[in-house]
Each structure stands twice: as C-alpha cells, then as structure tokens.
Scaffold this active site. Structure first.
Site, PDB file in Angstrom:
ATOM      1  N   LYS A   1      38.711  95.792 -91.982  1.00  0.00           N
ATOM      2  CA  LYS A   1      37.546  96.305 -92.705  1.00  0.00           C
ATOM      3  C   LYS A   1      37.919  96.879 -94.073  1.00  0.00           C
ATOM      4  O   LYS A   1      37.222  97.733 -94.617  1.00  0.00           O
ATOM      5  CB  LYS A   1      36.795  97.361 -91.884  1.00  0.00           C
ATOM      6  CG  LYS A   1      36.361  96.902 -90.498  1.00  0.00           C
ATOM      7  CD  LYS A   1      35.678  95.535 -90.549  1.00  0.00           C
ATOM      8  CE  LYS A   1      34.389  95.539 -91.336  1.00  0.00           C
ATOM      9  NZ  LYS A   1      33.756  94.196 -91.427  1.00  0.00           N
TER      10      LYS A   1
ATOM     11  N   THR B   1      39.624  92.148 -96.538  1.00  0.00           N
ATOM     12  CA  THR B   1      40.575  91.029 -96.509  1.00  0.00           C
ATOM     13  C   THR B   1      39.894  89.682 -96.739  1.00  0.00           C
ATOM     14  O   THR B   1      40.435  88.818 -97.417  1.00  0.00           O
ATOM     15  CB  THR B   1      41.336  90.990 -95.164  1.00  0.00           C
ATOM     16  OG1 THR B   1      40.397  90.903 -94.082  1.00  0.00           O
ATOM     17  CG2 THR B   1      42.194  92.239 -94.992  1.00  0.00           C
TER      18      THR B   1
ATOM     19  N   TYR C   1      29.330  91.604-105.294  1.00  0.00           N
ATOM     20  CA  TYR C   1      29.725  90.473-106.124  1.00  0.00           C
ATOM     21  C   TYR C   1      29.881  89.202-105.300  1.00  0.00           C
ATOM     22  O   TYR C   1      30.366  89.229-104.169  1.00  0.00           O
ATOM     23  CB  TYR C   1      31.043  90.774-106.845  1.00  0.00           C
ATOM     24  CG  TYR C   1      30.862  91.568-108.120  1.00  0.00           C
ATOM     25  CD1 TYR C   1      30.676  90.924-109.342  1.00  0.00           C
ATOM     26  CD2 TYR C   1      30.860  92.961-108.096  1.00  0.00           C
ATOM     27  CE1 TYR C   1      30.496  91.652-110.505  1.00  0.00           C
ATOM     28  CE2 TYR C   1      30.688  93.701-109.254  1.00  0.00           C
ATOM     29  CZ  TYR C   1      30.504  93.034-110.457  1.00  0.00           C
ATOM     30  OH  TYR C   1      30.311  93.749-111.607  1.00  0.00           O
TER      31      TYR C   1
ATOM     32  N   LYS D   1      29.035  90.694 -93.962  1.00  0.00           N
ATOM     33  CA  LYS D   1      29.755  91.566 -94.878  1.00  0.00           C
ATOM     34  C   LYS D   1      28.771  92.453 -95.639  1.00  0.00           C
ATOM     35  O   LYS D   1      27.667  92.044 -95.963  1.00  0.00           O
ATOM     36  CB  LYS D   1      30.581  90.739 -95.870  1.00  0.00           C
ATOM     37  CG  LYS D   1      31.518  89.728 -95.217  1.00  0.00           C
ATOM     38  CD  LYS D   1      32.520  90.390 -94.300  1.00  0.00           C
ATOM     39  CE  LYS D   1      33.442  89.369 -93.639  1.00  0.00           C
ATOM     40  NZ  LYS D   1      34.402  90.001 -92.705  1.00  0.00           N
TER      41      LYS D   1
ATOM     42  N   ARG E   1      27.359  95.260 -94.606  1.00  0.00           N
ATOM     43  CA  ARG E   1      26.315  95.880 -93.794  1.00  0.00           C
ATOM     44  C   ARG E   1      26.256  97.386 -94.045  1.00  0.00           C
ATOM     45  O   ARG E   1      27.273  98.035 -94.315  1.00  0.00           O
ATOM     46  CB  ARG E   1      26.587  95.634 -92.312  1.00  0.00           C
ATOM     47  CG  ARG E   1      26.248  94.230 -91.840  1.00  0.00           C
ATOM     48  CD  ARG E   1      26.762  94.010 -90.448  1.00  0.00           C
ATOM     49  NE  ARG E   1      26.291  92.758 -89.869  1.00  0.00           N
ATOM     50  CZ  ARG E   1      26.883  92.125 -88.870  1.00  0.00           C
ATOM     51  NH1 ARG E   1      27.968  92.627 -88.329  1.00  0.00           N
ATOM     52  NH2 ARG E   1      26.384  90.984 -88.393  1.00  0.00           N
ATOM     53  N   ALA E   2      25.055  97.932 -93.940  1.00  0.00           N
ATOM     54  CA  ALA E   2      24.865  99.366 -94.127  1.00  0.00           C
ATOM     55  C   ALA E   2      25.550 100.142 -93.009  1.00  0.00           C
ATOM     56  O   ALA E   2      25.473  99.763 -91.845  1.00  0.00           O
ATOM     57  CB  ALA E   2      23.374  99.691 -94.164  1.00  0.00           C
TER      58      ALA E   2
END
EC number: 2.8.2.-
Length: 315
Positions: A72, A75, A263, A278, A280-281
């Site tokens: 996390k 990577t 981005y 990817k 996520r809150a």
C-alpha cells in the site's frame, strides 16, 4: 527428483552464487543474457533449464531490478509509471518467489518463467510488496544476485496503515463478508494495538535494517510515495537516474484526472489510469485515535531517517 532437491538446497545455502559481473552497468541493459545462463548453470545440478528465445531476439531472464515494497505504498503506480520507459520490461503480476515457500522451492527456472520476454538492452523488473517485510527475502535475493538494484516506495506510516485496512475491508465487502471496524483493530484494552499487523508493516526501520545486512544503501532507492501521488514526474526522474536509464519519461506522460482525483498516464497518445481499486477513500477515524497512531510512529520514523540519511514529510 533427488537432483532437483539437491539443486534447491544449493540455491539456498550458497551465498557466493552471483552473476559473473555486476547487474548494473553504464548501459540501459543490465546483466546480459549470457550472465543469466551462467547463474542458472551454477544453481542447477542438471544443465537442463530451457531458454525460450524468440526469433526477434527476446527471451525471459532474471530481473535486474525488484520493487520490494512497501504494501500500500504505491508499488503498482510506480511499476506502471516506470513501464513508460522503452528499456523497461515489467512482470504483470506479483510473483511472490522469495517469500512464498512453495514458489521458492520451484527454483530459478520457475522464477524466470514468470518474467516477461525482453530484449538484451532492457531491464526486467518485478514487484512484490510483501518482500520488504518478509525476514527471509533479503538473504534470498542476495544469494541470487549481490548487485541487484532495489526499489522501495514508502508513504506516511499512518496513512499506510489506513490504506492497508481499506484494502482488506473492500476485499471482504466484495465477497459479502462482514469485517470489523478499523477501531477494533487499532484499539486493544483501551490502548493502541501495536500487535496489529498493519502497524508492524509500517515500522520501516526494523525491516530496512534487515535489508541493509545484505545490500548497501546505494543499491536501494527509496521513492517518496506521497510525492509520487502529488507530482509523479520528479520521482520517476530519480528512478531513471538510479537505474542508469536514458531520460525517456516526460512530464507530458502524466495528467491529473479530476474525476478519479489522481494522476493518470499518457503513452503514445493512449491514456490509462490505475484500477478503480486504487485511491479508495480511507475510513473516518477519530481524530484522537489518529493522533495517537501518529505519535506512536514518531520515534520509529526518526530511527528510519537516521538509518537512511534522509527525512520525509510524515506526521
């Protein structure tokens, strides 16, 4: 079968087995395919490994660079961004060769078979975030290649803990399985639960010490994961220099997607973003509990900064 087992034992107990020359040189391509063959010969009782070479000259070879973590930390984003470079050939999936025993027992030929086909001038890269926190992995990587170049991407430890929980939480939700709140993991008997695995994974200095037993600091490039999210191009430039790649990735390869909030990549006119999983809150956490978590990491972070001779903008 006996020969196979003996070969596996030799692979584990012979730390002197390395390529015949350093894996990084002044060219974009690192250790040559002939070096790969020599390494395989040394680690196999039978010279029966297969080298599948395409008519175009590409073949599968051992990685010369590994993204070792952290979980996390970003990577996948790092690998996707690095793949913009024409001299990079990246393995699609996390291989888990060095940390999963059933994979490691398969030997180097199995490991090579998981790699993408690449040309002699390309650097083959694989990423498995669990490597960084797995105690056995540094020595195993060292036994394969003392000259390995390692990429480590780190984020604010507290934020990484929340991302760690979020990933597991959503995995359970997708399977329609209940999952405890993050407070139930962070608090135990009224105190911060320092035995929570997600917290342990964020004690970077402990795991870094293990890697520095085998690899010098100049063989480990630390990518600032928080900066990579906010402004990816400068961080990727540093990675290019570390890997001795020609500067091919440009600021124009990145654009901010307002809808997703991070981005995305632009490659030869084609635009692509990371998977919806990817970014996520994070769960809402009580301010006092979050502060307690940040305070817990204060001293470990200081030790890590001293260890690597560099500071990061972490709470």
């Amino acid at each position: 079968m006996a020969a196979f087992l003996l070969g596996a034992v030799l692979l584990i107990v012979q730390p002197q087995i390395v390529p015949s020359r350093p894996a990084i040189n002044s060219n974009a391509g690192t250790s040559s395919q002939s070096d790969q063959r020599e390494l395989l010969k040394k680690t196999s009782q039978k010279n029966d490994f297969k080298e599948d070479i395409h008519s175009n000259g590409s073949c599968q070879q051992l990685p010369q660079t590994i993204i070792i973590g952290v979980r996390k930390g970003g990577t996948r984003a790092l690998l996707e961004m690095l793949s913009l470079h024409p001299d990079i050939a990246a393995a699609e999936s996390e291989v888990h060769f060095f940390d999963w025993e059933d994979h490691y027992r398969n030997g180097l030929q199995w490991y090579i078979n998981q790699m993408p086909f690449s040309y002699p001038h390309q650097i083959t890269v694989e990423k498995t975030p669990a490597y960084f926190t797995s105690p056995k992995v540094p020595e195993r990587v060292y036994n394969m290649n003392q000259s390995m170049r390692l990429l480590l991407i780190l984020r604010d430890p507290s934020e990484r803990v929340l991302s760690d929980y979020t990933q597991v939480f959503y995995n359970h939700m997708q399977k329609h399985k209940p999952y405890p709140s993050i407070e139930q993991f962070l608090i135990k008997n009224g105190e911060l639960n320092v035995d929570y695995k997600a917290i342990n994974r964020s004690l970077y200095y402990i795991h870094m010490q293990n890697w520095l037993k085998y690899f010098p600091l100049d063989h480990i490039h630390i990518v600032d994961g928080d900066r990579l999210i906010k402004d990816p191009f400068p961080e990727i430039e540093k990675v290019e220099r570390f890997l001795k790649l020609s500067p091919q990735i440009n600021a124009s390869n990145f654009y901010f997607n307002k809808t997703k909030g991070f981005y995305c990549l632009r490659d030869s006119g084609r635009e692509r973003c990371l998977h919806e999983s990817k970014g996520r809150a994070h769960p809402q956490v009580d301010t006092r509990l979050l502060q307690k978590l940040q305070e817990y990491f204060h001293e470990p972070n200081k030790k890590f900064f001293e260890l690597v001779g560099r500071t990061f903008d972490w709470h």
